[in-house]
Design an enzyme around this catalytic site. Structure first.
Site, mmCIF file in Angstrom:
data_model
loop_
_atom_site.group_PDB
_atom_site.id
_atom_site.type_symbol
_atom_site.label_atom_id
_atom_site.label_comp_id
_atom_site.label_asym_id
_atom_site.label_seq_id
_atom_site.Cartn_x
_atom_site.Cartn_y
_atom_site.Cartn_z
ATOM 1 N N ARG A 16 69.559 43.338 32.674
ATOM 2 C CA ARG A 16 70.341 43.143 33.897
ATOM 3 C C ARG A 16 71.847 43.051 33.627
ATOM 4 O O ARG A 16 72.655 43.178 34.551
ATOM 5 C CB ARG A 16 69.862 41.896 34.638
ATOM 6 C CG ARG A 16 68.482 42.067 35.281
ATOM 7 C CD ARG A 16 67.905 40.752 35.744
ATOM 8 N NE ARG A 16 68.771 40.091 36.725
ATOM 9 C CZ ARG A 16 68.574 38.836 37.152
ATOM 10 N NH1 ARG A 16 67.557 38.124 36.658
ATOM 11 N NH2 ARG A 16 69.382 38.304 38.040
ATOM 12 N N ASP A 103 70.825 32.128 25.707
ATOM 13 C CA ASP A 103 71.557 32.524 26.904
ATOM 14 C C ASP A 103 71.796 31.340 27.841
ATOM 15 O O ASP A 103 71.922 31.500 29.055
ATOM 16 C CB ASP A 103 70.813 33.637 27.651
ATOM 17 C CG ASP A 103 69.424 33.216 28.111
ATOM 18 O OD1 ASP A 103 69.006 32.076 27.807
ATOM 19 O OD2 ASP A 103 68.754 34.025 28.793
ATOM 20 N N GLU A 155 53.420 28.303 37.183
ATOM 21 C CA GLU A 155 54.377 29.340 37.570
ATOM 22 C C GLU A 155 54.359 29.512 39.091
ATOM 23 O O GLU A 155 53.361 29.240 39.765
ATOM 24 C CB GLU A 155 54.030 30.659 36.874
ATOM 25 C CG GLU A 155 54.155 30.606 35.359
ATOM 26 C CD GLU A 155 55.536 30.193 34.886
ATOM 27 O OE1 GLU A 155 56.535 30.615 35.508
ATOM 28 O OE2 GLU A 155 55.618 29.428 33.917
#
Length: 455
Positions: A16, A103, A155
């Site tokens: 991305r 990140d 999730e």
């Protein structure tokens, strides 16, 4: 020293980001995301840092150098698979392994310490760092037992409507007891839609073995945010720069408009310095006390002493001593050293030069590859002619010399101590101390020339 080692996941491409650069090397507040994470881990007391590389691994290794050990995840098969690559280095460690994400540049040393201490205090085999998200959409929810242990991580796609109302989410950062982690990783399978080995599965394996699974919630969810796009990168930039400005102001620096002042994470600024708007302080810049910086300054890897005043200026890889004032429209280039109490006026460029104490470079000058003594006055339009088309040469000007306006000093050339140069001279030969040099054509007046031209 804590009994702590870290595994930092940095193997992903980050599609991305739409970049040839590995995602973790994209910079925020002056240094790469991965460097922010490494610095936080080191500051928290980690005794070893292992970075898992994959896409662009050689580039990552070159950027980080000897700050960490490296293992390679040749094929990206999930977070569990990534951590497993560190087994040859860490499986015999007796302490705690913290898994961090390369990140997450907003993570702090304090947060890492809080997670480690909470893990140890709970006596858990595994602890997950959680965050209370205002909008938890897309995150794995933390489902706790009545005692506060982690029952499971659900999730979003698998959660019930009730579970989706839970705001506590999985940050993707964990603590494990080392041997238990690597033993459990051997049992993690890839029977899922992605065909990957997931690190959170370790929690379920340990819980089935009767081990305690704990969670520590971050005080501020922002510190756990991962970056996956340029838009998110810009958001992290704002957060880090806001933190830095608050840190400086708390330590006695006046920032007139924090929203238009951009300070990198490693910059140092002394107390009672005032920073005006539209100022950029980058890299390893260090600014002393009682300075006035800006408006419209950009300094990168510049060391500035106390009591300096500079505005409308760009400087990089240079040193400015105490009491200097410079600007507007000044360019201080690499390998330049400006001595104490020097005055540099408007439209002056200094490159690869040493300028002595109390010297004046008032305006409209280029001083390149020069050694200028103390208390020298360089008149308007002084230029050191340092390049002959093939090589650079140096100009030397002694203490207390006076250089007249519109002087060109053709290097290599030496101007002696206390020498004078008449205005408009082109100096091609050395000038002995205390001499006066005049190097210009004789003036000739032609009577009536203008009237004849009109006729």
């Amino acid at each position: 020293m804590l009994d702590l080692v870290t595994v930092i996941l940095a193997a992903g491409k980050g599609t991305r980001m739409k970049s040839k650069l590995p995602k973790v090397l994209h910079k925020v507040a002056g240094k790469s995301m991965l460097q922010h994470v490494l610095d936080a881990a080191t500051k928290a007391g980690s005794k070893r840092n292992v970075v898992v590389v994959g896409f662009g691994g050689d580039t990552v290794k070159e950027a980080i150098g000897d700050q960490a050990e490296f293992v390679v995840q040749a094929e990206q098969l999930g977070t569990g698979h990534a951590v497993k690559q560190a087994a040859p280095l860490l499986s015999k460690e007796n302490g705690t392994v913290m898994v961090l994400c390369g990140d997450t540049p907003l993570v702090t040393a304090d947060l890492i310490s809080k997670l480690y201490e909470g893990h140890k205090a709970a006596g858990a085999k595994a602890t997950v760092l959680t965050a209370i998200m205002p909008d938890a959409t897309g995150y794995g929810r933390i489902i706790r037992t009545a005692e506060g242990d982690v029952a499971r991580i659900v999730e979003q796609k698998d959660a019930t409507e009730e579970e989706r109302q839970v705001k506590e989410v999985n940050s993707g950062i964990y603590c494990f007891e080392c041997k238990d982690l690597f033993e459990a990783l051997e049992k993690v399978g890839c029977d899922n839609a992605q065909g990957e080995y997931y690190l959170p599965d370790v929690l379920g394996i340990l819980r089935e073995q009767g081990e305690k699974i704990w969670a520590v919630a971050a005080d501020d969810y922002e510190s756990t945010l991962g970056i996956n796009s340029r838009v998110q990168l810009s958001g992290a930039e704002k957060i880090l720069r806001r933190r830095k400005n608050i840190e400086l102001m708390d330590n006695g620096v006046t920032i007139m408009d924090p929203d238009s002042t951009f300070v990198d994470a490693d910059v140092e600024v002394g107390p009672d310095t005032v920073i005006y708007p539209f100022t950029w302080l980058e890299g390893n810049t260090k600014i002393g006390a009682n300075c006035e910086i800006g408006p419209n300054c950009r300094f990168s890897n510049v060391t500035i002493g106390d009591g300096v005043k500079g505005h409308f200026a760009y400087g990089h890889d240079c040193v400015v001593d105490d009491g200097v004032d410079f600007g507007p429209y000044v360019h201080l280039r690499p390998n330049t050293h400006i001595g104490k109490d020097v005055h540099i006026g408007n439209f002056v460029e200094v490159k690869n030069s040493n300028i002595g104490e109390g010297t004046k470079l008032p305006h409209l000058q280029y001083i390149g590859d020069a050694d200028v003594g103390s208390h020298v006055n360089c008149g308007c339009g002084t230029v050191t002619v340092n390049y002959d088309g093939k090589n650079k040469h140096r100009t030397v000007i002694g203490d207390n010399a006076f250089v007249g306006c519109q002087t060109a000093l053709v290097a290599p050339v030496t101007v002696g101590e206390g020498a004078y140069i008449g205005a408009g001279s082109t100096i091609t030969k050395d000038i002995p101390a205390s001499d006066l040099a005049i190097a210009r054509a004789h003036q000739k007046n032609i009577t009536g020339w203008a009237d004849k031209r009109k006729n």
